[in-house]
Design a protein around this motif. Structure first.
Motif, PDB file in Angstrom:
ATOM      1  N   ILE A 119     -37.709 -38.019 -24.571  1.00  0.00           N
ATOM      2  CA  ILE A 119     -36.580 -37.119 -24.811  1.00  0.00           C
ATOM      3  C   ILE A 119     -36.349 -36.230 -23.594  1.00  0.00           C
ATOM      4  O   ILE A 119     -35.214 -36.027 -23.160  1.00  0.00           O
ATOM      5  N   ALA A 120     -37.437 -35.702 -23.025  1.00  0.00           N
ATOM      6  CA  ALA A 120     -37.303 -34.855 -21.837  1.00  0.00           C
ATOM      7  C   ALA A 120     -36.727 -35.655 -20.667  1.00  0.00           C
ATOM      8  O   ALA A 120     -35.870 -35.155 -19.931  1.00  0.00           O
ATOM      9  N   ALA A 121     -37.168 -36.891 -20.505  1.00  0.00           N
ATOM     10  CA  ALA A 121     -36.654 -37.730 -19.415  1.00  0.00           C
ATOM     11  C   ALA A 121     -35.175 -38.030 -19.622  1.00  0.00           C
ATOM     12  O   ALA A 121     -34.389 -37.980 -18.674  1.00  0.00           O
ATOM     13  N   LEU A 122     -34.783 -38.339 -20.863  1.00  0.00           N
ATOM     14  CA  LEU A 122     -33.371 -38.595 -21.129  1.00  0.00           C
ATOM     15  C   LEU A 122     -32.516 -37.350 -20.893  1.00  0.00           C
ATOM     16  O   LEU A 122     -31.402 -37.443 -20.373  1.00  0.00           O
ATOM     17  N   PHE A 123     -33.043 -36.196 -21.268  1.00  0.00           N
ATOM     18  CA  PHE A 123     -32.317 -34.949 -21.035  1.00  0.00           C
ATOM     19  C   PHE A 123     -32.121 -34.713 -19.535  1.00  0.00           C
ATOM     20  O   PHE A 123     -31.039 -34.362 -19.080  1.00  0.00           O
ATOM     21  N   GLY A 124     -33.183 -34.914 -18.762  1.00  0.00           N
ATOM     22  CA  GLY A 124     -33.078 -34.755 -17.309  1.00  0.00           C
ATOM     23  C   GLY A 124     -32.104 -35.740 -16.700  1.00  0.00           C
ATOM     24  O   GLY A 124     -31.312 -35.395 -15.819  1.00  0.00           O
ATOM     25  N   LEU A 125     -32.135 -36.973 -17.177  1.00  0.00           N
ATOM     26  CA  LEU A 125     -31.205 -37.995 -16.692  1.00  0.00           C
ATOM     27  C   LEU A 125     -29.765 -37.628 -17.030  1.00  0.00           C
ATOM     28  O   LEU A 125     -28.852 -37.799 -16.211  1.00  0.00           O
ATOM     29  N   GLU A 126     -29.541 -37.109 -18.236  1.00  0.00           N
ATOM     30  CA  GLU A 126     -28.195 -36.696 -18.629  1.00  0.00           C
ATOM     31  C   GLU A 126     -27.692 -35.550 -17.751  1.00  0.00           C
ATOM     32  O   GLU A 126     -26.542 -35.552 -17.302  1.00  0.00           O
ATOM     33  N   CYS A 127     -28.549 -34.565 -17.472  1.00  0.00           N
ATOM     34  CA  CYS A 127     -28.151 -33.460 -16.592  1.00  0.00           C
ATOM     35  C   CYS A 127     -27.798 -33.978 -15.208  1.00  0.00           C
ATOM     36  O   CYS A 127     -26.794 -33.566 -14.621  1.00  0.00           O
ATOM     37  N   TYR A 128     -28.595 -34.901 -14.693  1.00  0.00           N
ATOM     38  CA  TYR A 128     -28.327 -35.470 -13.372  1.00  0.00           C
ATOM     39  C   TYR A 128     -27.002 -36.239 -13.381  1.00  0.00           C
ATOM     40  O   TYR A 128     -26.212 -36.141 -12.444  1.00  0.00           O
ATOM     41  N   ALA A 129     -26.740 -36.979 -14.448  1.00  0.00           N
ATOM     42  CA  ALA A 129     -25.497 -37.754 -14.547  1.00  0.00           C
ATOM     43  C   ALA A 129     -24.286 -36.819 -14.583  1.00  0.00           C
ATOM     44  O   ALA A 129     -23.273 -37.090 -13.936  1.00  0.00           O
ATOM     45  N   TRP A 130     -24.373 -35.713 -15.340  1.00  0.00           N
ATOM     46  CA  TRP A 130     -23.266 -34.762 -15.376  1.00  0.00           C
ATOM     47  C   TRP A 130     -23.048 -34.133 -14.006  1.00  0.00           C
ATOM     48  O   TRP A 130     -21.910 -33.902 -13.583  1.00  0.00           O
ATOM     49  N   PHE A 131     -24.147 -33.871 -13.290  1.00  0.00           N
ATOM     50  CA  PHE A 131     -24.028 -33.326 -11.938  1.00  0.00           C
ATOM     51  C   PHE A 131     -23.305 -34.322 -11.032  1.00  0.00           C
ATOM     52  O   PHE A 131     -22.386 -33.946 -10.297  1.00  0.00           O
ATOM     53  N   CYS A 132     -23.701 -35.581 -11.084  1.00  0.00           N
ATOM     54  CA  CYS A 132     -23.063 -36.610 -10.253  1.00  0.00           C
ATOM     55  C   CYS A 132     -21.590 -36.764 -10.617  1.00  0.00           C
ATOM     56  O   CYS A 132     -20.738 -36.877  -9.737  1.00  0.00           O
ATOM     57  N   LEU A 133     -21.291 -36.770 -11.896  1.00  0.00           N
ATOM     58  CA  LEU A 133     -19.901 -36.893 -12.334  1.00  0.00           C
ATOM     59  C   LEU A 133     -19.076 -35.707 -11.834  1.00  0.00           C
ATOM     60  O   LEU A 133     -17.951 -35.872 -11.373  1.00  0.00           O
ATOM     61  N   GLY A 134     -19.628 -34.514 -11.904  1.00  0.00           N
ATOM     62  CA  GLY A 134     -18.936 -33.332 -11.395  1.00  0.00           C
ATOM     63  C   GLY A 134     -18.680 -33.427  -9.901  1.00  0.00           C
ATOM     64  O   GLY A 134     -17.623 -33.040  -9.409  1.00  0.00           O
ATOM     65  N   GLU A 135     -19.639 -33.958  -9.165  1.00  0.00           N
ATOM     66  CA  GLU A 135     -19.455 -34.140  -7.728  1.00  0.00           C
ATOM     67  C   GLU A 135     -18.347 -35.146  -7.441  1.00  0.00           C
ATOM     68  O   GLU A 135     -17.534 -34.947  -6.541  1.00  0.00           O
ATOM     69  N   ILE A 136     -18.311 -36.222  -8.202  1.00  0.00           N
ATOM     70  CA  ILE A 136     -17.276 -37.242  -8.005  1.00  0.00           C
ATOM     71  C   ILE A 136     -15.901 -36.651  -8.302  1.00  0.00           C
ATOM     72  O   ILE A 136     -14.943 -36.863  -7.560  1.00  0.00           O
ATOM     73  N   ILE A 137     -15.795 -35.888  -9.367  1.00  0.00           N
ATOM     74  CA  ILE A 137     -14.521 -35.263  -9.721  1.00  0.00           C
ATOM     75  C   ILE A 137     -14.107 -34.275  -8.634  1.00  0.00           C
ATOM     76  O   ILE A 137     -12.950 -34.220  -8.232  1.00  0.00           O
TER      77      ILE A 137
END
Length: 128
Positions: free
Chosen positions: A99-117
């Motif tokens: 669960i902690a790993a998935l949470f960290g991965l989700e935060c990283y994905a949102w960060f990457c998506l924000g950078e792309i936007i």
């Protein structure tokens, strides 16, 4: 020349859509406004004046300001909990780590998506 014709056709389409939206708002806007006020009348402060709005704005601001110490304490409690988990990481279950790993991965994905936007939907950041 093709680009200008294409842009002109898109501009005409945009004008037509804006006119259609304007007609819809003119026809249904008043009813929606009245319905929204009726459904949310419990939130309306009497008298509905500019002074009342300014008072409510000040109350919100200073209430938020007063809540900072409580949120500060809650943050440190959460941090202490994480420190405790880290010290006792041998006792963690596989599910908790997953669960902690998935949470960290989700935060990283949102960060990457924000950078792309922020780069205007360019994956590499370079104009191709």
């Amino acid at each position: 020349m093709e680009v200008l014709e294409f842009m002109a056709s898109k501009l005409n389409l945009l004008r037509a859509k804006a006119a259609e939206a304007s007609k819809f708002v003119a026809k249904h806007g008043s009813a929606y406004y009245k319905q929204s006020l009726e459904q949310n009348k419990q939130y309306i402060q009497e008298p509905p004046t500019v002074e009342k709005c300014q008072l409510l704005g000040n109350q919100l601001f200073y209430t938020r300001l007063a809540s900072i110490p409580g949120r500060y304490e809650a943050f440190w409690k959460e941090l202490d909990y994480v420190k405790h988990l880290w010290r006792n990481r041998q006792e963690l279950k596989t599910e908790d780590v997953g669960i902690a790993a998935l949470f960290g991965l989700e935060c990283y994905a949102w960060f990457c998506l924000g950078e792309i936007i922020a780069r205007g939907f360019k994956i590499t950041g370079y104009d191709v």
